[in-house]
Write a protein that holds these residues in place. Sequence first.
Motif, PDB file in Angstrom:
ATOM      1  N   PRO A 246       0.817  -1.213   0.000  1.00  0.00           N
ATOM      2  CA  PRO A 246       0.000   0.000   0.000  1.00  0.00           C
ATOM      3  C   PRO A 246       0.857   1.273   0.000  1.00  0.00           C
ATOM      4  O   PRO A 246       0.467   2.291  -0.567  1.00  0.00           O
ATOM      5  CB  PRO A 246      -0.797  -0.102   1.298  1.00  0.00           C
ATOM      6  CG  PRO A 246      -0.736  -1.528   1.704  1.00  0.00           C
ATOM      7  CD  PRO A 246       0.515  -2.096   1.148  1.00  0.00           C
ATOM      8  N   GLY A 247       2.041   1.199   0.605  1.00  0.00           N
ATOM      9  CA  GLY A 247       2.926   2.359   0.659  1.00  0.00           C
ATOM     10  C   GLY A 247       3.444   2.785  -0.712  1.00  0.00           C
ATOM     11  O   GLY A 247       3.854   3.932  -0.900  1.00  0.00           O
ATOM     12  N   ASP A 248       3.414   1.845  -1.666  1.00  0.00           N
ATOM     13  CA  ASP A 248       3.897   2.172  -3.014  1.00  0.00           C
ATOM     14  C   ASP A 248       2.779   2.653  -3.930  1.00  0.00           C
ATOM     15  O   ASP A 248       3.003   2.866  -5.116  1.00  0.00           O
ATOM     16  CB  ASP A 248       4.536   0.918  -3.655  1.00  0.00           C
ATOM     17  CG  ASP A 248       5.797   0.504  -2.916  1.00  0.00           C
ATOM     18  OD1 ASP A 248       6.363   1.360  -2.219  1.00  0.00           O
ATOM     19  OD2 ASP A 248       6.188  -0.674  -3.038  1.00  0.00           O
ATOM     20  N   ARG A 249       1.596   2.795  -3.347  1.00  0.00           N
ATOM     21  CA  ARG A 249       0.440   3.102  -4.192  1.00  0.00           C
ATOM     22  C   ARG A 249       0.658   4.348  -5.042  1.00  0.00           C
ATOM     23  O   ARG A 249       0.418   4.350  -6.247  1.00  0.00           O
ATOM     24  CB  ARG A 249      -0.803   3.267  -3.303  1.00  0.00           C
ATOM     25  CG  ARG A 249      -2.078   3.265  -4.101  1.00  0.00           C
ATOM     26  CD  ARG A 249      -3.348   3.023  -3.285  1.00  0.00           C
ATOM     27  NE  ARG A 249      -3.157   3.019  -1.846  1.00  0.00           N
ATOM     28  CZ  ARG A 249      -3.939   2.364  -0.984  1.00  0.00           C
ATOM     29  NH1 ARG A 249      -4.963   1.657  -1.426  1.00  0.00           N
ATOM     30  NH2 ARG A 249      -3.727   2.416   0.299  1.00  0.00           N
ATOM     31  N   GLU A 250       1.151   5.420  -4.405  1.00  0.00           N
ATOM     32  CA  GLU A 250       1.320   6.671  -5.150  1.00  0.00           C
ATOM     33  C   GLU A 250       2.365   6.519  -6.233  1.00  0.00           C
ATOM     34  O   GLU A 250       2.148   6.911  -7.381  1.00  0.00           O
ATOM     35  CB  GLU A 250       1.700   7.795  -4.188  1.00  0.00           C
ATOM     36  CG  GLU A 250       0.518   8.230  -3.352  1.00  0.00           C
ATOM     37  CD  GLU A 250       0.912   9.018  -2.123  1.00  0.00           C
ATOM     38  OE1 GLU A 250       2.052   9.531  -2.080  1.00  0.00           O
ATOM     39  OE2 GLU A 250       0.081   9.114  -1.198  1.00  0.00           O
ATOM     40  N   ALA A 251       3.512   5.942  -5.882  1.00  0.00           N
ATOM     41  CA  ALA A 251       4.590   5.796  -6.855  1.00  0.00           C
ATOM     42  C   ALA A 251       4.146   4.944  -8.047  1.00  0.00           C
ATOM     43  O   ALA A 251       4.481   5.230  -9.195  1.00  0.00           O
ATOM     44  CB  ALA A 251       5.804   5.168  -6.180  1.00  0.00           C
ATOM     45  N   LEU A 252       3.368   3.918  -7.766  1.00  0.00           N
ATOM     46  CA  LEU A 252       2.975   3.003  -8.839  1.00  0.00           C
ATOM     47  C   LEU A 252       1.845   3.552  -9.698  1.00  0.00           C
ATOM     48  O   LEU A 252       1.880   3.433 -10.916  1.00  0.00           O
ATOM     49  CB  LEU A 252       2.517   1.663  -8.236  1.00  0.00           C
ATOM     50  CG  LEU A 252       3.607   0.757  -7.655  1.00  0.00           C
ATOM     51  CD1 LEU A 252       2.964  -0.440  -6.960  1.00  0.00           C
ATOM     52  CD2 LEU A 252       4.552   0.277  -8.737  1.00  0.00           C
ATOM     53  N   PHE A 253       0.847   4.135  -9.037  1.00  0.00           N
ATOM     54  CA  PHE A 253      -0.386   4.391  -9.769  1.00  0.00           C
ATOM     55  C   PHE A 253      -0.674   5.859 -10.073  1.00  0.00           C
ATOM     56  O   PHE A 253      -1.421   6.160 -10.994  1.00  0.00           O
ATOM     57  CB  PHE A 253      -1.576   3.781  -9.018  1.00  0.00           C
ATOM     58  CG  PHE A 253      -1.358   2.316  -8.723  1.00  0.00           C
ATOM     59  CD1 PHE A 253      -1.218   1.413  -9.759  1.00  0.00           C
ATOM     60  CD2 PHE A 253      -1.247   1.855  -7.415  1.00  0.00           C
ATOM     61  CE1 PHE A 253      -0.992   0.067  -9.509  1.00  0.00           C
ATOM     62  CE2 PHE A 253      -1.028   0.510  -7.150  1.00  0.00           C
ATOM     63  CZ  PHE A 253      -0.889  -0.387  -8.197  1.00  0.00           C
TER      64      PHE A 253
END
Lengths: 94, 330
Positions: free
Chosen positions: A64-71
């Motif tokens: 969930p912590g990578d949500r911004e970077a990924l999406f």
Amino acid sequence: MSKEWPLWEVFIRSQHGLAHKHAGSLHAADAEMAIRNARDVYTRRNEGVSIWVVRSSDVVASSPGDREALFDPAQSKVYRHPTFFPMPPEVKNI
Amino acid sequence: MYAQMVDTGLRKLRDAAELSPEERAFQARIDADVKVEPKDWMPEAYRRTLVRQIQQHAHSEIVGMLPEGNWVTRAPSLKRKAILMAKIQDEGGHGLYLYSAAETLGVSRDDLIADLHAGKVKYSSIFNYPTLNWADIGAIGWLVDGAAIMNQIPLCRCSYGPYARAMVRICKEESFHQRQGFDIMIAMAQGTAEQKAMAQDALDRWWWPSLMMFGPPDADSVHSAQSMQWKVKLLSNDELRQRFVDQTVPQAEYLGLAVPDADLKWNAERGHYDFGAIDWSEFHAVLKGNGPCNRDRLRTRVKAWEDGEWVREAAVAHADKRAARAARAA
């Protein structure tokens, strides 16, 4: 207490031509039992024509912590959608 | 309901200023109807409350198989027997969906079952009543599953993703349970005088325990308020109970059966049925373990678990042996 049966994720293909979809999870001692249990737990009403099972511990998931970077980068690229390009009404079949 | 009086571990509802920044962000996501998923950050009290609620719900499904199992060998026809077995199999499936949903919160199913067997966790009070005549199977489907649907439909929108998804599957199947129950009630109510008397007897015994399923009036319950803020409970106990009464009374009228409540009457001003006072001392006695069947239900569950121990062990030994053999061949 004896060792708990491992957890499996169950994927069901509902009809020919559609992709397998995650249905849920269950416990089973091995893959063969996982398929049998999946049949009883997730396809009692003709929900499927094919079952995949995979050990839950083998699933690699995004965090969930990578949500911004990924999406987030996709959000600003509206031109990737066909509706971004207005078409003149007199132009047909496009 | 299937999960009654779930303890949130919190003494009072806190306002936004008392929450940590993380908790505030969490609550904001819930307020915006964003689903919470297993790997997301969540307050420990939210996690613990859900574990309690989902496991109570799961245990209820599994223990709920017992009163019905009582009639498998005595169903009045092969058709009724096949239908009853399908329903009981569904209940087992519902328990499994729910245990899986609880496991996404970092607990093991074996531990949850151990908690049930140790009496640390409850299941719904309703399953501590006996099934004395065949019409009881009809009454359970009609009333008990009817009350369960009333509670579970809103839970399809609850804030925790895996629980909400399990609820969607369960609700689809639950409707069959209620209808097969009403179908039994129709057959009995339109049968011989003796059959109709059995249907009335079943309604007399199951009516009040069904109303108790929704739990005590929640006017002062801090747990209900917290659960509603977290959207793990969507409607209040009293609201759901009123809906259930309003929906069920006309169905009883159709059957030509009398609801066992002298105070029951339509209130045109409210647009709802008024109904009599519920005997909450009975509810609390049943929850404490003093219902007609508490000891028997738990004993049966523990026995099933212990008798199955060698099967679980053998399956693991077999899987280990085959895995070792495959490793050697590779």
